[in-house]
Design an enzyme around this catalytic site. Structure first.
Site, PDB file in Angstrom:
ATOM      1  N   GLU A   1      54.409  56.512  22.481  1.00  0.00           N
ATOM      2  CA  GLU A   1      53.671  57.294  21.485  1.00  0.00           C
ATOM      3  C   GLU A   1      52.162  57.267  21.719  1.00  0.00           C
ATOM      4  O   GLU A   1      51.432  58.040  21.122  1.00  0.00           O
ATOM      5  CB  GLU A   1      54.022  56.810  20.062  1.00  0.00           C
ATOM      6  CG  GLU A   1      53.295  55.565  19.559  1.00  0.00           C
ATOM      7  CD  GLU A   1      53.818  54.245  20.113  1.00  0.00           C
ATOM      8  OE1 GLU A   1      54.552  54.249  21.120  1.00  0.00           O
ATOM      9  OE2 GLU A   1      53.469  53.191  19.544  1.00  0.00           O
TER      10      GLU A   1
ATOM     11  N   HIS B   1      54.507  51.567  25.102  1.00  0.00           N
ATOM     12  CA  HIS B   1      54.327  52.485  23.972  1.00  0.00           C
ATOM     13  C   HIS B   1      54.288  53.957  24.392  1.00  0.00           C
ATOM     14  O   HIS B   1      53.206  54.476  24.706  1.00  0.00           O
ATOM     15  CB  HIS B   1      53.003  52.170  23.269  1.00  0.00           C
ATOM     16  CG  HIS B   1      53.016  50.900  22.502  1.00  0.00           C
ATOM     17  ND1 HIS B   1      53.318  50.836  21.155  1.00  0.00           N
ATOM     18  CD2 HIS B   1      52.769  49.634  22.887  1.00  0.00           C
ATOM     19  CE1 HIS B   1      53.254  49.581  20.750  1.00  0.00           C
ATOM     20  NE2 HIS B   1      52.916  48.835  21.781  1.00  0.00           N
TER      21      HIS B   1
ATOM     22  N   CYS C   1      58.163  48.192  21.113  1.00  0.00           N
ATOM     23  CA  CYS C   1      57.394  46.957  21.070  1.00  0.00           C
ATOM     24  C   CYS C   1      57.917  46.018  19.970  1.00  0.00           C
ATOM     25  O   CYS C   1      59.007  45.487  20.100  1.00  0.00           O
ATOM     26  CB  CYS C   1      55.908  47.277  20.929  1.00  0.00           C
ATOM     27  SG  CYS C   1      54.865  45.926  21.495  1.00  0.00           S
TER      28      CYS C   1
END
Ligand SMILES: NC(=O)CC[C@H](N)C(=O)O
Length: 229
Positions: A205, A203, A86
């Site tokens: 994660e 994302h 990002c």
């Protein structure tokens, strides 16, 4: 295996990705403040999401010139794996580690939702845990995710198989209706030529545990673990 997460004023996904690296790769990353000039030899550098320096001028533009980025560039040059998520993707393009730029979303709105991505290339240390053409679901949260490259650059990255992920429908179709932010060729993630650097807007994660709503991000960290251990 030695990993680091870079921390800028305004990073807000640094701890999330540190947890992902720790839990899945079994190593606690060092957290490197943006002013750092002395950086140990690393195997993996993560440039996390957030709003570095408030995203002033342009997302990633100021962070790309921070002291620590000189080290990141030097280690990337040596082939150290660099993952930019990002704001991290924005910083890597502004720093010249990845081609193109991230512009304001086509709809001029911040987009925060889960999206489907087609894995365009599983042939890298970041994506080996996926299959070519597989569809995954990752969250996005950005207002500047509109990937732009000029025609010549776009032809080059496409020709060299540098596209890692594209915005897609759940069945894997890639078209303009699936293009959430206006990115050229629906590009959501991109490698450098050597495939040692990956930048992506979504994302991974944030989907590493069923308690977070899914585990589609896990294979990325497992792929890196296998490649680097
Ligand atoms: N989650 C993020 O990293 C956001 C990146 C950037 N601040 C944007 O909004 O585009």
């Amino acid at each position: 295996m030695k990993a680091a997460v870079i921390v800028f004023p305004g990073s807000n996904c640094d701890r999330d990705v540190a947890v992902a690296v720790d839990r899945i790769m079994g190593t606690k990353p060092i957290m490197l403040w943006h002013r750092e000039t002395e950086v140990p030899d690393l195997d993996l550098i993560v440039v996390p999401g957030g709003f570095s320096y408030g995203d002033y001028l342009r997302s990633g533009a100021m962070a790309a010139h921070s002291p620590v980025m000189r080290e990141v560039k030097a280690q990337a040059e040596k082939g150290v794996r660099v993952l930019g998520i990002c704001n991290g993707f924005q910083i890597l393009t502004e720093a010249g580690l990845l081609p193109g730029a991230l512009m304001r979303n086509r709809g001029l709105k911040f987009i925060c939702k889960d999206v489907h991505l087609k894995v365009e290339s599983a042939g890298s240390d970041f994506t080996r845990g996926y299959r070519d053409g597989e569809v995954v679901r990752y969250p996005v949260a950005h207002h500047d995710g509109n990937y732009f490259a000029d025609d010549e650059t776009l032809a080059r990255v496409e020709g060299q198989g540098q596209v890692a992920f594209r915005y897609a429908h759940p069945d894997g179709r890639v078209d303009d209706a699936a293009n959430i932010n206006g990115s050229r060729n629906n590009i959501a993630g991109l490698f450098n030529e050597r495939r040692t650097v990956l930048g992506l807007m979504p994302h991974p994660e944030r989907l590493i545990d069923d308690h977070l709503g899914g585990t589609d991000g896990v294979p990325m960290f497992k792929s890196l673990l296998e490649a680097l251990s």
